[in-house]
Design a protein around this motif. Structure first.
Motif, mmCIF file in Angstrom:
data_model
loop_
_atom_site.group_PDB
_atom_site.id
_atom_site.type_symbol
_atom_site.label_atom_id
_atom_site.label_comp_id
_atom_site.label_asym_id
_atom_site.label_seq_id
_atom_site.Cartn_x
_atom_site.Cartn_y
_atom_site.Cartn_z
ATOM 1 N N GLY A 147 13.373 -12.707 -29.385
ATOM 2 C CA GLY A 147 12.318 -11.488 -28.253
ATOM 3 C C GLY A 147 11.187 -10.738 -28.650
ATOM 4 O O GLY A 147 10.534 -10.392 -28.154
ATOM 5 N N ILE A 148 11.028 -11.114 -30.440
ATOM 6 C CA ILE A 148 10.060 -9.780 -30.338
ATOM 7 C C ILE A 148 8.568 -10.272 -31.009
ATOM 8 O O ILE A 148 8.629 -11.845 -31.110
ATOM 9 N N VAL A 149 7.381 -10.287 -30.576
ATOM 10 C CA VAL A 149 6.495 -10.101 -30.091
ATOM 11 C C VAL A 149 5.658 -9.766 -31.531
ATOM 12 O O VAL A 149 5.912 -8.847 -31.797
ATOM 13 N N VAL A 150 5.022 -10.810 -31.953
ATOM 14 C CA VAL A 150 4.433 -10.752 -33.773
ATOM 15 C C VAL A 150 2.766 -10.903 -33.513
ATOM 16 O O VAL A 150 2.632 -12.476 -33.689
ATOM 17 N N ASP A 151 2.196 -9.903 -33.446
ATOM 18 C CA ASP A 151 1.274 -10.485 -34.017
ATOM 19 C C ASP A 151 0.456 -9.938 -34.899
ATOM 20 O O ASP A 151 0.149 -9.228 -35.957
ATOM 21 N N LEU A 152 -0.408 -11.684 -35.283
ATOM 22 C CA LEU A 152 -2.104 -11.417 -36.652
ATOM 23 C C LEU A 152 -2.878 -10.775 -36.436
ATOM 24 O O LEU A 152 -3.128 -11.149 -36.203
ATOM 25 N N LYS A 153 -3.122 -9.660 -37.207
ATOM 26 C CA LYS A 153 -4.483 -9.198 -37.613
ATOM 27 C C LYS A 153 -4.883 -8.909 -39.613
ATOM 28 O O LYS A 153 -4.746 -8.798 -39.919
ATOM 29 N N THR A 154 -5.949 -9.509 -38.989
ATOM 30 C CA THR A 154 -7.450 -9.700 -40.158
ATOM 31 C C THR A 154 -7.329 -8.276 -39.911
ATOM 32 O O THR A 154 -7.931 -7.961 -39.086
ATOM 33 N N THR A 155 -8.418 -7.902 -40.793
ATOM 34 C CA THR A 155 -8.603 -6.562 -40.728
ATOM 35 C C THR A 155 -9.277 -5.930 -42.306
ATOM 36 O O THR A 155 -9.036 -6.473 -43.503
ATOM 37 N N GLN A 156 -10.156 -4.840 -42.360
ATOM 38 C CA GLN A 156 -11.105 -4.468 -43.423
ATOM 39 C C GLN A 156 -10.410 -3.265 -44.205
ATOM 40 O O GLN A 156 -9.464 -3.063 -45.460
ATOM 41 N N ASP A 157 -9.208 -2.783 -43.188
ATOM 42 C CA ASP A 157 -8.194 -1.269 -43.642
ATOM 43 C C ASP A 157 -6.925 -1.635 -42.965
ATOM 44 O O ASP A 157 -7.018 -1.238 -41.879
ATOM 45 N N ALA A 158 -5.731 -2.014 -43.450
ATOM 46 C CA ALA A 158 -4.609 -2.337 -43.262
ATOM 47 C C ALA A 158 -3.360 -0.974 -43.529
ATOM 48 O O ALA A 158 -2.538 -1.340 -43.382
ATOM 49 N N SER A 159 -4.146 -0.303 -43.821
ATOM 50 C CA SER A 159 -4.072 0.761 -44.568
ATOM 51 C C SER A 159 -2.946 2.119 -43.035
ATOM 52 O O SER A 159 -3.554 1.674 -42.110
ATOM 53 N N PRO A 160 -1.815 2.935 -42.773
ATOM 54 C CA PRO A 160 -1.333 3.108 -41.875
ATOM 55 C C PRO A 160 -2.842 4.022 -40.908
ATOM 56 O O PRO A 160 -3.025 3.660 -39.566
ATOM 57 N N LYS A 161 -3.251 4.865 -41.626
ATOM 58 C CA LYS A 161 -4.814 5.131 -41.364
ATOM 59 C C LYS A 161 -5.885 4.162 -40.549
ATOM 60 O O LYS A 161 -6.396 4.764 -39.456
ATOM 61 N N GLY A 162 -6.045 3.230 -41.479
ATOM 62 C CA GLY A 162 -6.932 2.612 -41.359
ATOM 63 C C GLY A 162 -7.174 1.680 -39.686
ATOM 64 O O GLY A 162 -7.427 1.439 -39.112
ATOM 65 N N VAL A 193 -3.136 -7.401 -42.469
ATOM 66 C CA VAL A 193 -4.068 -8.098 -43.199
ATOM 67 C C VAL A 193 -5.158 -7.947 -43.882
ATOM 68 O O VAL A 193 -5.568 -8.688 -43.363
ATOM 69 N N GLU A 194 -5.466 -7.458 -45.142
ATOM 70 C CA GLU A 194 -6.882 -7.166 -45.233
ATOM 71 C C GLU A 194 -7.483 -8.233 -45.534
ATOM 72 O O GLU A 194 -7.021 -9.349 -46.679
ATOM 73 N N LYS A 195 -9.191 -8.705 -45.322
ATOM 74 C CA LYS A 195 -9.566 -10.390 -45.449
ATOM 75 C C LYS A 195 -9.803 -10.135 -46.847
ATOM 76 O O LYS A 195 -10.681 -11.180 -47.216
ATOM 77 N N THR A 196 -10.630 -8.956 -47.890
ATOM 78 C CA THR A 196 -10.480 -9.017 -49.440
ATOM 79 C C THR A 196 -8.992 -8.848 -50.445
ATOM 80 O O THR A 196 -8.522 -8.065 -50.077
ATOM 81 N N TYR A 197 -10.023 -9.942 -51.300
ATOM 82 C CA TYR A 197 -8.705 -9.129 -52.584
ATOM 83 C C TYR A 197 -8.551 -7.556 -52.758
ATOM 84 O O TYR A 197 -9.111 -6.848 -52.862
ATOM 85 N N PRO A 198 -6.697 -6.779 -53.066
ATOM 86 C CA PRO A 198 -5.998 -7.957 -53.420
ATOM 87 C C PRO A 198 -5.801 -8.490 -51.914
ATOM 88 O O PRO A 198 -3.884 -9.102 -52.209
ATOM 89 N N TYR A 199 -5.393 -8.682 -50.239
ATOM 90 C CA TYR A 199 -4.807 -8.932 -49.097
ATOM 91 C C TYR A 199 -4.099 -8.034 -49.610
ATOM 92 O O TYR A 199 -2.874 -8.556 -49.141
ATOM 93 N N ALA A 200 -3.492 -6.822 -49.017
ATOM 94 C CA ALA A 200 -3.017 -6.367 -48.553
ATOM 95 C C ALA A 200 -2.206 -6.067 -47.263
ATOM 96 O O ALA A 200 -2.939 -6.308 -46.458
ATOM 97 N N VAL A 201 -0.820 -5.870 -47.667
ATOM 98 C CA VAL A 201 -0.267 -6.023 -45.900
ATOM 99 C C VAL A 201 0.403 -5.273 -45.900
ATOM 100 O O VAL A 201 1.139 -4.575 -46.366
ATOM 101 N N GLY A 202 0.320 -4.614 -43.983
ATOM 102 C CA GLY A 202 0.899 -4.276 -43.560
ATOM 103 C C GLY A 202 1.768 -3.960 -42.150
ATOM 104 O O GLY A 202 1.175 -4.460 -42.247
ATOM 105 N N VAL A 203 2.966 -3.667 -41.841
ATOM 106 C CA VAL A 203 3.777 -3.978 -40.814
ATOM 107 C C VAL A 203 3.558 -2.914 -39.890
ATOM 108 O O VAL A 203 4.363 -1.855 -40.447
#
Length: 260
Positions: A147-162, A193-203
């Motif tokens: 039942g967990i809904v997972v949503d994928l977002k591409t972003t410029q800044d995947a940090s918690p603040k961003g 997930v960030e759209k540019t290298y190094p494609y950092a990921v935050g959940v």
């Protein structure tokens, strides 16, 4: 149901809520106006769709997208035209490589990869909102059997603040609450997930206060749609002169005589 048929269905989606939040006129122009122009996908939207397919539906990637030579050449123009005729979106090698790298980064992330290890993408759901009476819909990127809904977002800044800024700016908290209401699910998790290298990921998962605010906005927007439909009136901004104040962040309290 394919994506095009889903979007053609008139039920209220999160995108409808975002449109009415700007003004009823914007909602009408986008979804109801009989002579409205076709929607135009921006390059960012096209890249986001490419990434979603690469990450969530990799078996469909080569059926939907193809690398095209530069379109400023005769060969590129002819190739792009043929791809369009075949129902394939023409993309650059750079975008193809970036989407592949982003997919690898997502699955290499221990939590993101685990979230996507079970479940299915792009399922469509409908329900009737008990408060407004409106028919609603959602199409989660990924729905797990627990039942967990997972949503994928591409972003410029995947940090918690961003990403928190992105949640507020793009009303992701409204989307999350809308989906949770319709699916009667308990958890909505973002993979950013960030759209540019190094494609950092935050959940990320929104806290109760953010979801409560999203819920308030969902109900406000649904009431607004229902009321405008009832009256068949779709106003835009005020027809009067409105006095404005600067937002708080625009005031510089650090100005000193030395600044002049």
């Amino acid at each position: 149901m394919n994506n095009a048929d889903y979007h053609a269905d008139p039920a209220v989606s999160a995108s409808h809520l975002h449109a009415i939040s700007k003004s009823p006129a914007h909602y009408y122009a986008r979804y109801l106006a009989p002579n409205r122009p076709p929607s135009i996908q921006t390059s960012a939207m096209l890249f986001g769709s490419l990434v979603h397919t690469a990450v969530l539906e990799p078996d469909e990637l080569s059926k939907r997208y193809g690398v095209c030579p530069p379109r400023n050449t005769k060969v590129g123009k002819e190739a792009a035209a043929q791809m369009k005729a075949d129902g394939i979106e023409a993309i650059t090698q750079t975008d193809w490589d970036a989407a592949a790298a982003i997919s690898e980064a997502v699955y290499d992330h221990p939590i993101a990869g685990d979230l996507l290890s079970q479940g299915a993408p792009e399922q469509s759901f409908w329900w009737d909102d008990k408060h407004s009476g409106l028919r609603c819909k959602c199409r989660p990127d990924w729905l797990r059997p627990d039942g967990i809904v997972v949503d994928l977002k591409t972003t410029q800044d995947a940090s918690p603040k961003g990403f928190a800024k992105s949640v507020a700016n793009f009303r992701y908290h409204v989307q999350a609450r809308h989906y949770l209401n319709g699916l009667e699910a308990e958890r909505f998790v973002f993979i950013a997930v960030e759209k540019t290298y190094p494609y950092a990921v935050g959940v990320y998962e929104l806290d109760g206060e953010a979801l409560m605010e999203g819920g308030k906005l969902v109900q406000r927007d649904l009431r607004r749609i229902a009321r405008c439909r009832e009256l068949d009136q779709w106003p835009g901004y005020s027809h009067e002169i409105t006095r404005l104040s600067l937002p708080l962040w625009a005031y510089n309290n650090d100005i000193t005589p030395e600044d002049f």
